[in-house]
Design a protein around this motif. Structure first.
Motif, PDB file in Angstrom:
ATOM      1  N   PHE A  44    -139.303  13.581  51.584  1.00 34.77           N
ATOM      2  CA  PHE A  44    -138.855  14.528  50.547  1.00 34.77           C
ATOM      3  C   PHE A  44    -139.549  15.875  50.717  1.00 34.77           C
ATOM      4  O   PHE A  44    -138.892  16.921  50.734  1.00 34.77           O
ATOM      5  N   TYR A  45    -140.870  15.850  50.829  1.00 32.45           N
ATOM      6  CA  TYR A  45    -141.620  17.100  50.909  1.00 32.45           C
ATOM      7  C   TYR A  45    -141.122  17.996  52.040  1.00 32.45           C
ATOM      8  O   TYR A  45    -140.903  19.201  51.841  1.00 32.45           O
ATOM      9  N   ARG A  46    -140.972  17.441  53.222  1.00 36.33           N
ATOM     10  CA  ARG A  46    -140.718  18.273  54.396  1.00 36.33           C
ATOM     11  C   ARG A  46    -139.298  18.851  54.421  1.00 36.33           C
ATOM     12  O   ARG A  46    -139.133  20.061  54.698  1.00 36.33           O
ATOM     13  N   GLU A  97    -137.323  21.111  56.945  1.00 33.89           N
ATOM     14  CA  GLU A  97    -137.319  20.306  58.158  1.00 33.89           C
ATOM     15  C   GLU A  97    -136.031  19.496  58.243  1.00 33.89           C
ATOM     16  O   GLU A  97    -135.563  18.942  57.248  1.00 33.89           O
ATOM     17  N   PRO A  98    -135.435  19.396  59.434  1.00 35.56           N
ATOM     18  CA  PRO A  98    -134.224  18.583  59.582  1.00 35.56           C
ATOM     19  C   PRO A  98    -134.495  17.117  59.254  1.00 35.56           C
ATOM     20  O   PRO A  98    -135.600  16.605  59.438  1.00 35.56           O
ATOM     21  N   LYS A 103    -150.352  22.859  51.798  1.00 36.10           N
ATOM     22  CA  LYS A 103    -148.903  22.795  51.641  1.00 36.10           C
ATOM     23  C   LYS A 103    -148.400  23.170  50.251  1.00 36.10           C
ATOM     24  O   LYS A 103    -147.251  23.589  50.100  1.00 36.10           O
ATOM     25  N   ALA A 104    -149.216  22.975  49.240  1.00 36.61           N
ATOM     26  CA  ALA A 104    -148.804  23.231  47.847  1.00 36.61           C
ATOM     27  C   ALA A 104    -147.516  22.482  47.499  1.00 36.61           C
ATOM     28  O   ALA A 104    -146.693  22.962  46.712  1.00 36.61           O
ATOM     29  N   TYR A 105    -147.347  21.285  48.060  1.00 39.40           N
ATOM     30  CA  TYR A 105    -146.130  20.517  47.783  1.00 39.40           C
ATOM     31  C   TYR A 105    -145.996  20.175  46.305  1.00 39.40           C
ATOM     32  O   TYR A 105    -144.903  20.243  45.728  1.00 39.40           O
ATOM     33  N   LEU A 106    -147.081  19.756  45.681  1.00 36.01           N
ATOM     34  CA  LEU A 106    -146.984  19.320  44.283  1.00 36.01           C
ATOM     35  C   LEU A 106    -146.688  20.494  43.361  1.00 36.01           C
ATOM     36  O   LEU A 106    -145.903  20.366  42.412  1.00 36.01           O
TER      37      LEU A 106
END
Length: 497
Positions: A97-99, A105-106, A144-147
Motif C-alpha cells: 500500500f505505502y509504495r 511504485e508500479p 518516508k513519512a508514510y503514516l
C-alpha cells in the motif's frame, strides 16, 4: 504507470510450517482451543503468498481476491503476525500500500479501497511493541513519512477520487461536522448504519463517527511512535490532531443512550440510532472518559445488545435490523471488530469483561469447527448458532478458510485476553494477568529478541527467559534475570472456575 493486473493466483508458501518457531499456549482445561490455535496458524500460513510485480513479496493475502488487497484486512492480520514475524510478513505487507500510494511504485496488485479504515499507524505501533524495531519507526516517520501522508490522505482526499493503483473511487470526505463515508468502504458492507432514505426527507447521507475515531487513533499512534525516536515536534503536532478529533468524536455521543451514533449529514443533524460494535473505536482511540467507558462495557455485558452467549454481533440484538443468521453485517460476528473492542475494553480498565467475552467468542468458534462442515475458520460467524454467518443474501455461508483476519481470535485474543499476556519489547516487559485456574501459560513467547516461557498452576508460576525481563503483574513488577525462576504466592482465589 502500474503494471497490468491479472487474475493469476499468487503462489502460496509450500514449505511446512515450523511450529517450534511459534509461541505455544498452555490451557489444559480446554484443549479444543489449543487445537483451534494451531489450525489458525496453519490456515494463515497458506495465506503467505508471493506474486510477481508486487512491491513486497511474500505478503499476507486476506483470502478474498487473488489480485486485490484491502487495507483493514492487512492491518488486522499484522496483529497476529507480530507473534511470529520471521514467518509471517505482517507490517512488511503494508509496503504493497505505502509504495504505490505514496511513492507511485508500479504494482500488479489492486488496492480495493484506499480509504478503508486507516489503521496503519495503530498496527505499526503494536508491532514495534513486540519487536522493538525503532529503525523501522525512523524509516516510517522520518525517511518516508508514510503514516503522516496516510493521515493527510484521509483528511483531504475528495470523495470520488481515482488512483492508478486502485480499481474503485474513494468515498470518504471530510466536511465541517465530520466525515462522509459509506458501508462498503468503511468495511461494514451492508450495515443498517447506511440508510437508503434518511429521516426528515434527507438523502440518507450520514456522518460516520468511526472514521473520526480511527483518525484519532492514528494521530495518537503517530504521536507515540514519534516520541519513541525523539521526534518531539512531530509528537506535539499529532497530539494536537488527536485532541481535535476527540472533540469531534464526542459530538456523536448520546448521553441519553450511553452510546455513540452517526448523525444525519443535514440539519438538524439528528442521531441515526443504530448501535454496532463501531462504538468501541472511540474507546480504543482514547476518546472516552470513565463514565463513557463504563456505558460501553455495559453494552457488551447486556445480552440484548452486544452480549449473550455469542458476543459482538455486528448489530445490537434489540435492533429491528438484527438477523439471527448473521446476514453479513446485520448480525454476523466479525473477529477484527471483536479484537479491537476487546483491546479497547481491556485498556480502559475492563479486562475481566474483555476476557469473558473473548472466551465466549473463541469457544463459539471451536464449537463451529467441531459441529459444522467443513471444519474451518470462517469470514464471520452466526450470532446465534455454531455456524458461519450467512452472506448478504442471508442464505449462503460466508467464505471459509479466512485466516485472513479471523485468525485474530484463536491466536491473538487467546494469548492476550484468555491467557493474559501482553508484550512490550521497548521496556523488556511481559505483562501477565492470570484469569483461569489450572495449568495455563505460554511457551516461546517473543519479547523483542528474548524468548520467554511462563506456565502457572494454582500455586506457582515458573518462568524461563533467555534474556532479562520485567514480569509485570496487576499488583507488582518483578525483575527477572536470564534463567529459570519459580515464583510462589502470586495468585488469589478470585479466578473464574
Amino acid at each position: 504507470m502500474n503494471l497490468p493486473h491479472t487474475q493469476t493466483p499468487p503462489v502460496t508458501t509450500r514449505r511446512p510450517l515450523d511450529r517450534a518457531a511459534l509461541p505455544a499456549p498452555v490451557l489444559d482445561a480446554e484443549p479444543e482451543l489449543i487445537d483451534l490455535y494451531w489450525a489458525a496458524w496453519e490456515l494463515a500460513y497458506d495465506h503467505v503468498v508471493t506474486r510477481e510485480g508486487a512491491p513486497r513479496s511474500p505478503y499476507m493475502d486476506e483470502g478474498f481476491d487473488p489480485d486485490t488487497i484491502w487495507i483493514w484486512d492487512t492491518c488486522f492480520m499484522a496483529h497476529f503476525c507480530k507473534y511470529a514475524p520471521d514467518l509471517f510478513p505482517g507490517v512488511e505487507s503494508f509496503d504493497n500500500f505505502y509504495r504505490p500510494m505514496y511513492d507511485a511504485e508500479p504494482t500488479t496488485l489492486r488496492i480495493h479501497h484506499p480509504d478503508n479504515p486507516p489503521l496503519f499507524a495503530w498496527s505499526e505501533e503494536e508491532y514495534v511493541r513486540h519487536t522493538g524495531d525503532l529503525d523501522r519507526v525512523r524509516w516510517l516517520l522520518r525517511d518516508k513519512a508514510y503514516l503522516q501522508q496516510h493521515f493527510a490522505f484521509m483528511e483531504a482526499t475528495p470523495a470520488g477520487s481515482r488512483f492508478p493503483h486502485s480499481n474503485i473511487a474513494t468515498t470518504v470526505q471530510r466536511v465541517p461536522r465530520g466525515y462522509l463515508w459509506e458501508g462498503v468502504t468503511s468495511g461494514m458492507d451492508n450495515t443498517p448504519r447506511a440508510p437508503i432514505q434518511g429521516e426528515h426527507g434527507t438523502s440518507g447521507d450520514i456522518l460516520w463517527f468511526d472514521v473520526a475515531a480511527q483518525q484519532a487513533l492514528s494521530a495518537r499512534s503517530i504521536a507515540r511512535l514519534a516520541r519513541l525516536i525523539g521526534a518531539d515536534e512531530l509528537a506535539a503536532e499529532y497530539d494536537g490532531h488527536h485532541a481535535r478529533l476527540v472533540a469531534l468524536v464526542n459530538d456523536f455521543w448520546s448521553a441519553e443512550h450511553g452510546s455513540y451514533f452517526d448523525r444525519f449529514a443535514e440539519e438538524p443533524y439528528d442521531f441515526h440510532r443504530v448501535r454496532t460494535p463501531a462504538v468501541y473505536w472511540p474507546l480504543l482511540a482514547g476518546a472516552c472518559d470513565a463514565a463513557q467507558a463504563d456505558a460501553l462495557a455495559a453494552a457488551l455485558a447486556d445480552p440484548k445488545c452486544f452480549g449473550g452467549p455469542v458476543p459482538w454481533p455486528s448489530v445490537a440484538r434489540d435492533d429491528p435490523e438484527f438477523r439471527p443468521d448473521g446476514m453479513y453485517w446485520r448480525g454476523g460476528v466479525w473477529i477484527p471488530v471483536a479484537y479491537a473492542s476487546a483491546r479497547a475494553l481491556a485498556d480502559s480498565g475492563h479486562q475481566d469483561l474483555a476476557h469473558r467475552a473473548s472466551l465466549d467468542l473463541i469457544r463459539h468458534m471451536a464449537r463451529t469447527w467441531s459441529s459444522y462442515s467443513p471444519a474451518t475458520i470462517w469470514e464471520a460467524y452466526s450470532p446465534t448458532l455454531p455456524a458461519p454467518s450467512t452472506a448478504k443474501d442471508d442464505r449462503t455461508p460466508v467464505r471459509p478458510d479466512f485466516c485472513g483476519w479471523s485468525a485474530l481470535a484463536p491466536i491473538s485474543m487467546l494469548i492476550e485476553h484468555i491467557l493474559g499476556f501482553r508484550v512490550d519489547a521497548l521496556t523488556r516487559t511481559v505483562h501477565y494477568r492470570r484469569y483461569l485456574p489450572g495449568r495455563t501459560g505460554i511457551r516461546n513467547l517473543r519479547c523483542g529478541d528474548t524468548r520467554v516461557t511462563m506456565v502457572a498452576d494454582d500455586t506457582t508460576l515458573t518462568v524461563e527467559t533467555d534474556g532479562p525481563i520485567t514480569l509485570s503483574l496487576p499488583d507488582r513488577d518483578i525483575p527477572l534475570t536470564p534463567g529459570h525462576h519459580t515464583l510462589y504466592g502470586l495468585f488469589h482465589d478470585s479466578l473464574e472456575s
